[in-house]
Every structure is written in C-alpha cells, then in structure tokens.
Design an enzyme around this catalytic site. Structure first.
Site, short mmCIF file in Angstrom:
data_model
loop_
_atom_site.label_atom_id
_atom_site.label_comp_id
_atom_site.label_asym_id
_atom_site.label_seq_id
_atom_site.Cartn_x
_atom_site.Cartn_y
_atom_site.Cartn_z
N GLY A 9 43.77 33.65 29.61
CA GLY A 9 42.51 32.97 29.33
C GLY A 9 41.36 33.42 30.20
O GLY A 9 40.35 32.73 30.30
N GLY A 40 42.38 41.45 28.65
CA GLY A 40 42.41 42.49 27.63
C GLY A 40 41.02 42.91 27.20
O GLY A 40 40.74 44.10 27.01
N ASP A 49 35.07 38.34 23.30
CA ASP A 49 34.79 38.28 24.73
C ASP A 49 34.40 39.63 25.32
O ASP A 49 33.97 39.69 26.47
CB ASP A 49 36.02 37.77 25.49
CG ASP A 49 36.27 36.28 25.30
OD1 ASP A 49 35.35 35.59 24.80
OD2 ASP A 49 37.37 35.82 25.64
N LYS A 72 36.68 36.54 33.73
CA LYS A 72 35.68 35.50 33.47
C LYS A 72 36.32 34.13 33.51
O LYS A 72 37.53 33.97 33.30
CB LYS A 72 34.98 35.72 32.13
CG LYS A 72 35.89 35.71 30.89
CD LYS A 72 36.26 34.33 30.36
CE LYS A 72 37.13 34.38 29.13
NZ LYS A 72 37.73 33.06 28.78
#
Length: 305
Positions: free
Chosen positions: A97, A101, A135, A8
């Site tokens: 960033g 993960g 996230d 992303k």
C-alpha cells in the site's frame, strides 16, 4: 543509469462509487516519504529484470512488472528496441500500500529515458505514467499532491515536514481485492463524491502534526481491516505507544503512524516491534522528492529498433 524513487503515504484517500469502467473516482492526497527504491537501467541484448532487497522474491521479473512495462512503452513510442536490463534495489514494502510497484515503473521510465538520451517532455512522461497505473504519476512527481480522477490527475499542494513510522505486515494485500471489498461493504449505500477537506489541506501545509492527525482518513481502511482483521491490533499498538494518529496506508497492509518528531518515531517503532503485531518497522519523513537520477555513466546509449 540509476534513479531513486520514493514511497508514498495517503494522508487522505476518499473513494467514490465504482465507475462503469471498473475504476473509482478518488480524492487522493499523496505525501512522498523517505523510503526509496532504486532502479538501474543498463544496455542489454533483451529486456530483463532483476531484483534484490527485502521481499525481492515476491517481485515479478516478467513483463507484468511495471518497470518492464515502462521500458516497453517508452521504447515503442520512441522507435527503439527495449533492449535494457533493469535492476531494482528494493526497500519499499512489496504489496504494502505504499506504491512500491508504481515507484519502480516511474523510476524505470526516467532511467530508460536518460539512458537512451530521449529527453522526453515531462507531459509525455506523465502520460505514460498514467497508462501504467493510477499511482505512477505521483511516483514521478513526488512531494505532496492531490490526485483526482482515478488518482492520476495531480495538483501539487503545500506540505510541511512530517515524521512517520510504518509497520510492515506479513504478506501483502491485493489492491483490486481491497477495492472489491470496498464495493461489497458499500453495496446499496449512497457513496459520496470523494473530496479532500480544506481542513486537511491546511493542516498539511501548516506542518502541524496535531492538526494533520485530526484530519487523516482512508476510505479503504474498513475494507483492508475486513480482509486482514489483525491490522487493528497493529493500529492499536502504535497509538498506544504514543503515535498521534494511525491509519492503513493506501490499500494496506502496511500501517502508517504519524508522530511528533524523530525521537517519537524511534519510540513508536520500538514499541511496535516489541508488540509482535508486525514483521518490522520503517521510519521516514516527508515530503520527499520524486523520481531522481542519482548516478549516470559518462556517455548515454541510444539504440534504434
């Protein structure tokens, strides 16, 4: 059972003041892009994790890996033994960033759910994702979305197609460290309530790269630059090569460059690599779909604990 999951980029990351629980309220406009990890789940005698690909040696293979934690939580909720081997084919930058993960956690969750034949309701999968991390829900959903709360409460938003170049830095940045630096830099200030502007959401929906370039912003960028000042040279190299806009991706240290089209992406990527300000580059576009099963055996295995 193999699941592909996207990286992303945050086209807007607005950060509020620290909450009593240590988290920050966010207005986080996510865009999934066409850089993917793949996670394969296979029956095993115990929960194990392996990894291959760029910077695979930096990926933890113990129970701290979000893929392993996803398998454990899903198994625990379903009365199963988490006896599964998870293999991660890594392509998303590690600690960069771009939610690599988190992506692996979402992919492992979907892969185990399919392997074990659970057909877990989507709402419960998203609940597990939120338990894993802020996230992770977006990694499951993909596309484009506004994340509020600490980023886990998602509202889909419209998005045209945009082209990006990502410059991968040497080494990673710890997300908690970047938030601590944000808190230090904003200490004593009146931090506004985070929100995504209507202009940004309209630009995202329009597919107009010039309009989106004028509205991109990341409140964590000053903190990332404070910890890694050399990233400023990377940002300057990309914009000097013709990128419409540049920003640190999430908590960094990957930097993201919005470009007009695929041809421009190739030009900017070559210039960035020649500049010596980054380790390598990746070219992608978005929005991309979220976690998706891409291969499956003819039969599924269900193991009772």
């Amino acid at each position: 059972m193999t699941v592909r999951v996207p990286a992303k980029v945050n086209v807007r990351l607005a950060v509020g003041a620290a909450r009593p629980d240590g988290f920050h309220d966010l207005a986080n406009v996510f865009l999934a892009v066409s850089l993917y990890d793949e996670v394969t789940a296979a029956p095993a005698d115990a929960l194990t994790v392996t990894c291959e690909g760029p910077d695979a040696d930096q990926v933890p293979l113990d129970r701290s890996n979000l893929a392993a934690r996803a398998a454990e939580i899903l198994a625990g909720r379903s009365g199963l033994s988490p006896s599964v081997h998870l293999h991660i084919a890594k392509n998303i930058p590690v600690a960069g960033g771009m939610a690599g993960g988190s992506a692996d956690g979402a992919a492992a969750l979907l892969a185990c759910d399919a392997l074990w034949g659970l057909d877990t309701p989507r709402a419960e999968l998203l609940d597990i994702c939120a338990e894993l991390g802020s996230d992770v829900p977006f990694s499951l959903v993909g596309g484009a979305a506004l994340g509020t709360g600490r980023g886990e409460v998602l509202t889909p938003v419209a998005a045209g197609t945009f082209h990006w170049v990502f410059a991968v830095a040497d080494g990673g940045l710890s997300t908690p460290a970047v938030f601590r630096e944000f808190d230090r830099l904003t200490a004593g200030q009146d931090v506004p309530v985070p929100q995504a502007s209507a202009a940004l959401l309209e630009a995202l929906a329009s597919g107009d790269p010039d309009a989106l370039a004028a509205t991109l912003a990341n409140d964590l960028q000053p903190a990332a630059l404070s910890l890694r000042p050399g990233l400023a040279d990377t940002l300057a190299a990309g914009t000097g090569a013709g990128a419409l806009a540049a920003l640190v991706s999430g908590s960094g240290p990957t930097t993201a460059f919005l470009v007009r089209d695929a041809e421009s992406a190739a030009t900017v990527a070559a210039a960035l690599e020649a500049s010596g300000t980054c380790r390598t580059t990746r070219v992608a576009d978005g929005p991309a779909p979220g976690a998706t099963v891409v291969s499956a055996p003819s039969g599924r295995v269900r193991l009772r604990g």
